[in-house]
Design a protein around this motif. Sequence first.
Motif, PDB file in Angstrom:
ATOM      1  N   ILE A   1      65.057  -0.581-100.291  1.00 59.92           N
ATOM      2  CA  ILE A   1      65.345   0.631 -99.612  1.00 59.92           C
ATOM      3  C   ILE A   1      66.689   0.877 -99.466  1.00 59.92           C
ATOM      4  O   ILE A   1      66.925   2.153 -99.885  1.00 59.92           O
ATOM      5  CB  ILE A   1      64.849   0.405 -98.174  1.00 59.92           C
ATOM      6  CG1 ILE A   1      63.269   0.180 -98.186  1.00 59.92           C
ATOM      7  CG2 ILE A   1      65.304   1.449 -97.245  1.00 59.92           C
ATOM      8  CD1 ILE A   1      62.802  -0.297 -96.697  1.00 59.92           C
ATOM      9  N   MET A   2      67.509   0.103 -99.392  1.00 63.82           N
ATOM     10  CA  MET A   2      69.309   0.375 -99.470  1.00 63.82           C
ATOM     11  C   MET A   2      69.632   0.785-101.056  1.00 63.82           C
ATOM     12  O   MET A   2      70.340   1.908-100.999  1.00 63.82           O
ATOM     13  CB  MET A   2      69.876  -0.926 -99.234  1.00 63.82           C
ATOM     14  CG  MET A   2      69.654  -1.208 -97.452  1.00 63.82           C
ATOM     15  SD  MET A   2      70.666   0.018 -96.511  1.00 63.82           S
ATOM     16  CE  MET A   2      70.168  -0.594 -94.828  1.00 63.82           C
TER      17      MET A   2
ATOM     18  N   LEU B   1      63.520   6.171 -88.585  1.00 62.23           N
ATOM     19  CA  LEU B   1      63.902   4.956 -89.357  1.00 62.23           C
ATOM     20  C   LEU B   1      64.966   5.296 -90.331  1.00 62.23           C
ATOM     21  O   LEU B   1      65.844   4.605 -90.725  1.00 62.23           O
ATOM     22  CB  LEU B   1      62.934   4.304 -89.878  1.00 62.23           C
ATOM     23  CG  LEU B   1      63.054   3.027 -90.909  1.00 62.23           C
ATOM     24  CD1 LEU B   1      63.681   1.963 -89.879  1.00 62.23           C
ATOM     25  CD2 LEU B   1      61.747   2.599 -91.534  1.00 62.23           C
ATOM     26  N   GLY B   2      65.187   6.633 -90.981  1.00 63.77           N
ATOM     27  CA  GLY B   2      66.154   6.825 -91.811  1.00 63.77           C
ATOM     28  C   GLY B   2      67.412   6.933 -91.197  1.00 63.77           C
ATOM     29  O   GLY B   2      68.527   6.650 -91.954  1.00 63.77           O
ATOM     30  N   SER B   3      67.639   7.064 -90.160  1.00 64.15           N
ATOM     31  CA  SER B   3      68.965   7.111 -89.228  1.00 64.15           C
ATOM     32  C   SER B   3      69.451   5.578 -89.119  1.00 64.15           C
ATOM     33  O   SER B   3      70.633   5.320 -89.195  1.00 64.15           O
ATOM     34  CB  SER B   3      69.113   7.548 -87.743  1.00 64.15           C
ATOM     35  OG  SER B   3      68.110   6.856 -87.086  1.00 64.15           O
ATOM     36  N   VAL B   4      68.538   4.570 -89.029  1.00 66.59           N
ATOM     37  CA  VAL B   4      68.747   3.255 -89.078  1.00 66.59           C
ATOM     38  C   VAL B   4      69.427   3.091 -90.356  1.00 66.59           C
ATOM     39  O   VAL B   4      70.278   1.854 -90.414  1.00 66.59           O
ATOM     40  CB  VAL B   4      67.632   2.262 -88.600  1.00 66.59           C
ATOM     41  CG1 VAL B   4      67.905   0.790 -88.506  1.00 66.59           C
ATOM     42  CG2 VAL B   4      67.180   2.934 -87.307  1.00 66.59           C
ATOM     43  N   ILE B   5      68.752   3.165 -91.444  1.00 70.42           N
ATOM     44  CA  ILE B   5      69.037   2.910 -92.936  1.00 70.42           C
ATOM     45  C   ILE B   5      70.382   3.362 -93.129  1.00 70.42           C
ATOM     46  O   ILE B   5      71.192   2.604 -93.634  1.00 70.42           O
ATOM     47  CB  ILE B   5      68.099   3.610 -93.907  1.00 70.42           C
ATOM     48  CG1 ILE B   5      66.718   2.826 -93.606  1.00 70.42           C
ATOM     49  CG2 ILE B   5      68.553   3.429 -95.434  1.00 70.42           C
ATOM     50  CD1 ILE B   5      65.707   3.613 -94.362  1.00 70.42           C
ATOM     51  N   LEU B   6      70.836   4.330 -92.742  1.00 67.44           N
ATOM     52  CA  LEU B   6      72.022   5.135 -92.974  1.00 67.44           C
ATOM     53  C   LEU B   6      73.239   4.464 -91.985  1.00 67.44           C
ATOM     54  O   LEU B   6      74.325   4.078 -92.533  1.00 67.44           O
ATOM     55  CB  LEU B   6      72.199   6.475 -92.758  1.00 67.44           C
ATOM     56  CG  LEU B   6      71.324   7.411 -93.606  1.00 67.44           C
ATOM     57  CD1 LEU B   6      71.389   9.152 -93.200  1.00 67.44           C
ATOM     58  CD2 LEU B   6      71.872   7.180 -95.037  1.00 67.44           C
TER      59      LEU B   6
END
Length: 692
Positions: free
Chosen positions: A407-408, A440-445
């Motif tokens: 994902i990263m 969850l996109g905010s956690v990835i960023l």
Amino acid sequence: MAAPVNPLLNSVSREADHAPQGLQPALLLPLTQTDTKELGPTLPVSSFDHVDLQAPSSTEGVLLSDPLPSYTPLSGSTCSSLTAPAQTAPFTTPPASPQNANFLPAQSTTVLPPSFENMAASGVGESYHPVLHHWFYCAEPQGWKPFTFSDSFNLEEAFMQGSAEPVATEGGRHDVYIQDRVRKPVYWEESESKAVRRCSWFKKSALDQHPQPYTEEQSALLEEEYRACVTSGQWHRQVNLPDGDKVMIHSPRAIIHYVGAGLEGEYPTAVSVNGSQAPLTVRRGTEDFEIEDGECEQVDHLLFLVHGIGSVCDLRFRAVEQCVDDFRKLGQNLLSTHFKQSKEMGEIGRVEILPISWHKALHGDATGIDEKLKPITLRSIPKLREFTNDTILDVLLFNSPIYCQHIMDTVASEINRLYALYCKRNPGFSGPVSLGGHSLGSVILFDLLSHQKADSEESSTDGVSSTTDDHSHCDKNRANSMTSPVDYLMGASGTGQPSVAYPKLSFKPEAFFLMGSPIAMFVTVRGIDTIGPDFVLPTCKRVFNIFHPYDPVAYRLETLIDPSLTNVRPVLIPHHKGRKRMHLELKETIERVGSEFKQKIVDSIQGTWNRIYQMYSGTSTQASIGEQVDEALASQLYLGEEEGPPSTGSGELAITVGRLNGGRRLDYVLQEKPYESFNEYIFALQAHVTYW
């Protein structure tokens, strides 16, 4: 027996006593003053668009006693016009309507009023003007949508020049290939290319929300026949389309499309022969469409948005690309309404928003996770289990070191690729770039930005991290044993991301926007109670945590930095129309009045009890009681300001919250709608996707 008269003519002329049997009634043109005394009453004419009258040079005393010409389309021809016999007056009639076939003629003669000649002749001798073409693209399920005026002009210019190069449209996000008649996105992929059409004629049924264009070949055929009608002055022209449909051109404003008309001369008016629909109305040109001028060419800010779990982003099951389109249009509308003067003067441009999708790469052939889940998934309630594997499972995959690395790499490489492509297509862009994440996109960023290296750290290291770093050590002994050792590294974000090598972004974000973010929950689960006031993102200095008050997935960030700020409310985002919504102002007023009233009651009871105690104890005098009464009255009449920290005047308390946002506030709450305040639980799911 009298022959039926065309129902489209509401005024019928007959001689009362002298009409020969077996002949159609006599049609009288305006006669002299003496002749009209013997005629019957005059009936009004209401439908002039369906009549084409060519009056002779002298109309005085002319009596047309010959039968009216019947409408007989020419067989074997695509289009046919009406011609009157030589012995009759040049008067043409449209085809009779089936439901009025039994219309009984009047038993009196009728004189055509002078206005009939003027209105009937209004469509004769008009100058012909070629239709203006406009370009459309297919956007299912809405149908065909028009390009903006600026895009359509560029497409028309390229079409006239016969250019084979792609034409950039919609702010450069889509390329149109004129020769292939297709529209393709530039920054993301689509399963099918959208069709493009050069349109001029349109049809619309009662069920269609917007008119649908004819094909370019059909439009050319209709335009040619329309030109023939205008130049010749002969209307009521029939056009046979290649698919079996028929179009009747009665006048410039009365053009009807008959679906499956059947044999020659048959014109159904209610239901078509195949039972599909009623006749369609036909329009020439784009008068019925609201076409925008076009997007501003100047781009001041570039924003990349990363979606959350699942392949859809809202309750309408739309992908992130479609949601970002609405998000972008909303921003343009706010610029037009709130910064209209600056926009017209060219002082500001627009914000370009590009989507970042990682769900397809995670559930694609590269990982094979979907195929691995099929053997272990139960067959009961298949739709619900499919939804679980496709959406909720993304959270577990993110916490897995194997799939978290994928994902990263996907998110970082996609951001770098789009940024490089955008700069290549827009070499003059020099504005700031920001990042935004939903759920969850905010956690990835957040994890990605937390592991970026500042300039000082990069200069002290020998190698420079990039998206092509060697991640082979992350896959060591993972596929062979479920008990293989894993190195859990304790870092600023906790122990939730073991053995993950974070790629480097090719730019430094100006700001980081969080929408419905569970970052605080993820950090707490990883074993970190507070990140402290000194926590910062190495390459990003501004962070804004935006959430809906009823969003069950959103968490606060300010209290994660400083737990003492629990009682400090987040900053209320003003409504785009100004102030607060009425129900919020009413709610705050009731709360303030209630708290003040409660406090006054407590103070009054406490003061009364103290006075009674002083009186019975003998320590009080008449003068002191009077002073206390005056003080009580003054306190009741005085309305002071609310106690609390000072405000900046915009609803934001002037307090310092760590260094994550330069000491400014981080938590910003949206205003819920009035109907949402009735029941918080009903709109909880909707609140999580309302940001788009």
